[in-house]
Design an enzyme around this catalytic site. Structure first.
Site, PDB file in Angstrom:
ATOM      1  CE  LYS A 163      -3.864   2.183   2.541  1.00 57.87           C
ATOM      2  NZ  LYS A 163      -4.849   1.929   3.795  1.00 57.87           N
ATOM      3  CB  SER A 177      -7.996   3.843   2.849  1.00 57.77           C
ATOM      4  OG  SER A 177      -7.243   3.167   3.776  1.00 57.77           O
ATOM      5  CB  SER A 202      -8.449   0.845   5.665  1.00 53.88           C
ATOM      6  OG  SER A 202      -8.982   2.029   5.270  1.00 53.88           O
TER       7      SER A 202
END
Ligand code: GLN
Length: 486
Positions: A77, A152, A176
């Site tokens: 990420k 996210s 997330s």
């Protein structure tokens, strides 16, 4: 081997150790799949960097110094800083930014042998539930490109679901990891707060932020989690001083007599019927495996939304003050003086949701409002944590839905940020309490979209969660289903 991209982390690791495939071969296959950046999942790809890591892994495999996951690819990420790839946290303000060091989690996975495929798209500074807040465009859900992948960590979930990476890192502040895993039909775990070092993880809300793995199965998550976690006291004072654990060791334990708590507040109105049906059938599966379902109550579940959306923005408003155009990333071109430079840089660099949170956060911390909002939220946060401890007197694990619905369509919640906030209701409580939680594929909803079952454990009980998830995955094949064309 034509299906390399559909193999598990475990299978890839064993083929690499026995030299049936080379790390370069594996990396080359994934890089080929990543060409054209399907689903807009990646923000930075550099095949030279990836192949150099793969060659180094092949050397280690040849000379007997290989780590347990040597040569297995992973993608990160874009919230984890990396030396060899850019790090933007999905924000324009960090466009092109290159860190002088690797985040601890990135470094630990490399030490275990994993080869980095690049950086994954996400909501700007991890603020969002749909990946619609990335400055670099949304990620499409591989199951239906008209739908959001969740957020996210949307790029992480989409990349794994689409076979662009066998595993990915994610971060979870309020859901997330779990929610995008649920929306994309993969498995993800957020460990106990403090298990994984936050060093080099761009801070959103420091008292909540946790790193964790996302992969197809609980078994693969266990392998990554063991490599990621561990004390890092010199660099993250909130990292736990605990020995590293082999989370894969107890995956096959029997579930006979396991008490699964079912919070009534997770099954009220607002839960979509198709999600409820899939979650119910997973619970029935657990009964067949010998577990006992116990009704429990988490009475302050609803309050977790206002509490979280006070505390997280408060911390964000402080954490994000460092992005002012002086040290990192974007700086406005034309300005009159220092203050004007700050203002223009931040006005140009931050997206709307980030600005909204900074303003909310500054407001709830301001003189005159601090007691009414921030302090009050902190008190209720403690009560939410106490509610869990009460519940764990009656059960070993808590189960419920990850989200009230399957992945929604792009634009459905546009111009209504509160609609996204409300959809976080089932993931926020465990985050506020600092408890481990995971998402396990539990079936498909009315539109053929994946549904995730959430499992929440007590502090440090990741092994128990992974055990429960693994046993479900031995009895079902939802985690093996793939979107068309993968
Ligand atoms: N949706 C939540 C938020 O926007 C959670 C995000 C996260 O866990 N990073 O803050």
């Amino acid at each position: 081997m034509s299906d390399l991209h559909n193999l598990s982390v475990k299978a890839l690791a064993s083929l690499l150790q026995t030299k049936e495939v080379s790390a370069v071969e594996v990396a080359t296959r994934f890089l080929a799949r990543m060409g054209g950046n399907p689903h807009n999942a990646f923000l930075d790809i550099d095949s030279e960097v990836t192949l150099a890591q793969a060659r180094a892994s092949d050397t280690k495999l040849a000379d007997g110094t290989a780590g347990p996951l040597e040569g297995v690819p992973v993608a990160h990420k874009d919230v984890f800083v990396t030396r060899d790839f850019t790090t933007t946290a999905g924000s324009k303000i960090l466009s092109g930014y290159r860190s002088p060091f690797d985040a601890t989690v990135v470094q630990r996975l490399r030490t275990a042998g994993m080869v980095s495929l690049g950086k994954l798209n996400c909501d700007e500074f991890a603020m969002g539930s749909a990946n619609e807040n990335s400055a670099y465009g949304p990620v499409q859900n591989p199951w239906d490109s008209a739908r959001v992948p969740g957020g996210s960590s949307g790029g992480s979930a989409a990349a794994v679901a689409a076979g662009l990476a066998p595993a990915a890192t994610g971060t979870d502040t309020g859901g997330s990891i779990r929610q995008p895993a649920s929306f994309c039909g993969i498995t993800g775990i957020k460990p106990t707060y403090g298990r994984a070092s936050r060093y080099g993880m761009i801070a959103y809300a420091s008292s909540l932020d946790q790193a964790g793995p996302m992969a197809r199965s609980a078994e693969d998550c266990a392998l990554l989690l063991s490599a990621m976690c561990g004390a890092d006291l010199d660099r993250d004072s909130t990292s736990l001083d605990m020995p590293t654990e082999d989370f894969a060791a107890s995956l096959n334990n029997s579930l006979e007599g396991l008490r699964i708590g079912i919070p009534k507040e997770f099954f009220g109105e607002g839960l979509a019927a198709d999600v409820r049906a899939a979650v119910d059938s997973a619970l029935r599966e657990y009964e067949k495996l010998g577990a006992k379902l116990v009704p429990i109550s988490l009475p302050r579940t609803e309050l977790s939304i206002p509490v979280y959306y006070i505390i997280a923005p408060a911390e964000a408003s402080s954490n994000l003050s460092r992005f002012d155009g002086v040290k990192f990333g974007h700086r406005a071109k034309d300005y009159t003086d220092l203050v004007d430079m700050y203002k223009k840089t931040r006005a140009e660099g931050f997206g709307n949701e980030v600005k909204r949170r900074i303003m909310t956060g500054a407001y709830v911390l301001s003189h005159g409002y601090y007691d009414a909002y921030y302090l009050q939220a902190q008190k209720i946060r403690r009560m939410i944590a106490d509610d869990f401890q009460n519940a764990f007197k009656e059960c070993d694990v808590i189960a419920g839905p990850v989200a009230p619905s399957v992945a929604w369509k792009f634009g459905e919640n546009a111009n209504d940020p509160v609609a996204d906030y409300l959809a976080d209701i089932f993931t926020l409580p465990a985050s506020l309490a600092g408890l481990p939680g995971m998402s396990v594929p539990a079936g498909f909803g009315a539109q053929g979209m994946p549904v995730g079952l959430q499992l929440i454990g007590n502090y440090f009980k990741e092994a128990q969660l992974l055990n429960a998830a693994h046993r479900l995955q031995q009895a079902t094949d939802f985690h093996l289903q793939k979107p068309v064309g993968v």
